[in-house]
Design a protein around this motif. Sequence first.
Motif, PDB file in Angstrom:
ATOM      1  N   UNK A 146       0.843  -1.207   0.000  1.00  0.00           N
ATOM      2  CA  UNK A 146       0.000   0.000   0.000  1.00  0.00           C
ATOM      3  C   UNK A 146       0.872   1.248   0.000  1.00  0.00           C
ATOM      4  N   UNK A 147       0.235   2.375  -0.272  1.00  0.00           N
ATOM      5  CA  UNK A 147       0.893   3.674  -0.094  1.00  0.00           C
ATOM      6  C   UNK A 147      -0.183   4.682   0.287  1.00  0.00           C
ATOM      7  N   UNK A 148       0.263   5.842   0.760  1.00  0.00           N
ATOM      8  CA  UNK A 148      -0.658   6.959   0.986  1.00  0.00           C
ATOM      9  C   UNK A 148      -0.102   8.150   0.199  1.00  0.00           C
ATOM     10  N   UNK A 149      -0.809   9.264   0.255  1.00  0.00           N
ATOM     11  CA  UNK A 149      -0.279  10.440  -0.452  1.00  0.00           C
ATOM     12  C   UNK A 149       0.980  10.951   0.246  1.00  0.00           C
ATOM     13  N   UNK A 150       1.168  10.574   1.515  1.00  0.00           N
ATOM     14  CA  UNK A 150       2.330  11.038   2.279  1.00  0.00           C
ATOM     15  C   UNK A 150       3.593  10.232   2.024  1.00  0.00           C
ATOM     16  N   UNK A 151       3.480   9.058   1.408  1.00  0.00           N
ATOM     17  CA  UNK A 151       4.695   8.245   1.224  1.00  0.00           C
ATOM     18  C   UNK A 151       4.771   7.598  -0.169  1.00  0.00           C
ATOM     19  N   UNK A 152       3.912   8.016  -1.100  1.00  0.00           N
ATOM     20  CA  UNK A 152       3.789   7.316  -2.390  1.00  0.00           C
ATOM     21  C   UNK A 152       5.122   7.207  -3.137  1.00  0.00           C
ATOM     22  N   UNK A 153       5.868   8.311  -3.206  1.00  0.00           N
ATOM     23  CA  UNK A 153       7.133   8.296  -3.957  1.00  0.00           C
ATOM     24  C   UNK A 153       8.102   7.310  -3.299  1.00  0.00           C
ATOM     25  N   UNK A 154       8.190   7.394  -1.973  1.00  0.00           N
ATOM     26  CA  UNK A 154       9.098   6.510  -1.231  1.00  0.00           C
ATOM     27  C   UNK A 154       8.729   5.038  -1.434  1.00  0.00           C
ATOM     28  N   UNK A 155       7.441   4.748  -1.421  1.00  0.00           N
ATOM     29  CA  UNK A 155       7.002   3.347  -1.577  1.00  0.00           C
ATOM     30  C   UNK A 155       7.328   2.850  -2.986  1.00  0.00           C
ATOM     31  N   UNK A 156       7.015   3.661  -3.988  1.00  0.00           N
ATOM     32  CA  UNK A 156       7.276   3.272  -5.381  1.00  0.00           C
ATOM     33  C   UNK A 156       8.774   2.983  -5.559  1.00  0.00           C
ATOM     34  N   UNK A 157       9.621   3.858  -4.991  1.00  0.00           N
ATOM     35  CA  UNK A 157      11.068   3.694  -5.177  1.00  0.00           C
ATOM     36  C   UNK A 157      11.635   2.573  -4.306  1.00  0.00           C
ATOM     37  N   UNK A 158      10.942   2.248  -3.205  1.00  0.00           N
ATOM     38  CA  UNK A 158      11.454   1.209  -2.294  1.00  0.00           C
ATOM     39  C   UNK A 158      11.458  -0.168  -2.963  1.00  0.00           C
ATOM     40  N   UNK A 159      10.669  -0.325  -4.016  1.00  0.00           N
ATOM     41  CA  UNK A 159      10.538  -1.649  -4.623  1.00  0.00           C
ATOM     42  C   UNK A 159      11.741  -2.001  -5.501  1.00  0.00           C
ATOM     43  N   UNK A 160      12.516  -0.999  -5.896  1.00  0.00           N
ATOM     44  CA  UNK A 160      13.734  -1.256  -6.663  1.00  0.00           C
ATOM     45  C   UNK A 160      13.474  -1.849  -8.044  1.00  0.00           C
ATOM     46  N   UNK A 161      12.355  -1.483  -8.644  1.00  0.00           N
ATOM     47  CA  UNK A 161      12.021  -2.008  -9.984  1.00  0.00           C
ATOM     48  C   UNK A 161      11.824  -0.824 -10.941  1.00  0.00           C
ATOM     49  N   UNK A 162      11.956  -1.071 -12.264  1.00  0.00           N
ATOM     50  CA  UNK A 162      11.814   0.053 -13.205  1.00  0.00           C
ATOM     51  C   UNK A 162      10.372   0.478 -13.447  1.00  0.00           C
ATOM     52  N   UNK A 163       9.400  -0.421 -13.111  1.00  0.00           N
ATOM     53  CA  UNK A 163       8.005  -0.129 -13.478  1.00  0.00           C
ATOM     54  C   UNK A 163       7.072  -0.653 -12.386  1.00  0.00           C
ATOM     55  N   UNK A 164       6.059   0.126 -12.026  1.00  0.00           N
ATOM     56  CA  UNK A 164       5.032  -0.344 -11.079  1.00  0.00           C
ATOM     57  C   UNK A 164       3.647   0.005 -11.617  1.00  0.00           C
ATOM     58  N   UNK A 165       2.668  -0.738 -11.108  1.00  0.00           N
ATOM     59  CA  UNK A 165       1.269  -0.375 -11.355  1.00  0.00           C
ATOM     60  C   UNK A 165       0.824   0.357 -10.098  1.00  0.00           C
ATOM     61  N   UNK A 166       0.315   1.568 -10.257  1.00  0.00           N
ATOM     62  CA  UNK A 166      -0.129   2.320  -9.077  1.00  0.00           C
ATOM     63  C   UNK A 166      -1.605   2.652  -9.251  1.00  0.00           C
ATOM     64  N   UNK A 167      -2.418   2.209  -8.290  1.00  0.00           N
ATOM     65  CA  UNK A 167      -3.857   2.383  -8.461  1.00  0.00           C
ATOM     66  C   UNK A 167      -4.534   2.745  -7.139  1.00  0.00           C
ATOM     67  N   UNK A 168      -5.767   3.258  -7.166  1.00  0.00           N
ATOM     68  CA  UNK A 168      -6.565   3.566  -8.352  1.00  0.00           C
ATOM     69  C   UNK A 168      -6.490   5.037  -8.766  1.00  0.00           C
TER      70      UNK A 168
END
Length: 320
Positions: A146-168
């Motif tokens: 999960x992510x919130x608006x307060x940590x979205x960038x950090x969560x996306x980057x924490x996965x260490x992958x070039x591409x994510x699906x972020x929804x909704x």
Amino acid sequence: MPFDPIYQRVSHVIPPAEWATMEADVQAIQELKRARRAVILAHNYQTPEIFHGVADIVGDSLALAREAVKVDADVIVLAGVHFMAETAKLLNPGKTVLIPDAKAGCSLAESITPADIALLRAAHPGVPVVAYVNTSAAVKAASDICCTSGNAKKIVESLGVPKVIMLPDEYLAQNIARETEVQIVTWAGHCEVHERFTAADILALRESHPGVTILAHPECPPEVVAVADYAGSTAEMAKFVTERQPARVALITECSMSDNIAQQNQAIEFVRPCNLCPHMKRITLKNIRSALETMQTEVLVEEQYVAPARLAVERMLAVK
Ligand code: 13P
Ligand code: SF4
């Protein structure tokens, strides 16, 4: 009443005559909380009499999730919307979690189902799914984190992958995509409160209120965020205002935000173009009182979703 310490916290937005109609419910709720060993978690969009009058813990979605883990009580009343109560329940399986109005939903949470995620996964094999907390437990269960608006960038980057699906939330995803190298696949969900703001509104505001500092929530369309001075979660907006003390400020978000932080920031002029969230506004002093009297409505999560949805929330909370 003028010296009532609770009234002092809301006197800037609630006239004495109106407070007189609320006082009995505030007193009753305080007593019921003691009797039931209950705490009230309230989102920043709750009205001032709830936010300042009866809440024990207030914050943005991230803070409410973090604080839910630490709660020492038998009962949690979630003054907010249904997905927030579900998240509190996932993190507190042994406690009774109540929502004062079970119809308090969210246009984002309504916009996606687990079947939609299955289709996205089929179209993007191996790409992890980041679910905004504004989703049902079933959708969280079908996601990786999960992510919130307060940590979205950090969560996306924490996965260490070039591409994510972020929804909704399409706009949150597009706003984050502008700040990161990670490629983001989006979904067409929107917040019905924030999608209504336009860049033209912001430009008109700058004309009519020279020098105004404009803070936008990242659920706003990217063209709105582009012409704002800052974008952040509700807690980040409150922090910005309290620390920087801009002379004039406009919070491009739900109406109660400005009301709730105005009292501690009396030197600041709050300019108020705002939109109401009809779901958040379903929660009232009267139905909080009734929830504690009747112990209704209890929020339960279907057994099949509990473990995977909790894992997605806990993975988020583990990212520092
Ligand atoms: P945050 O408080 O996490 O910024 O979320 C805003 C919102 O719209 C919650 O419903
Ligand atoms: Fe959902 Fe938007 Fe209301 Fe938040 S403000 S609960 S995101 S509809």
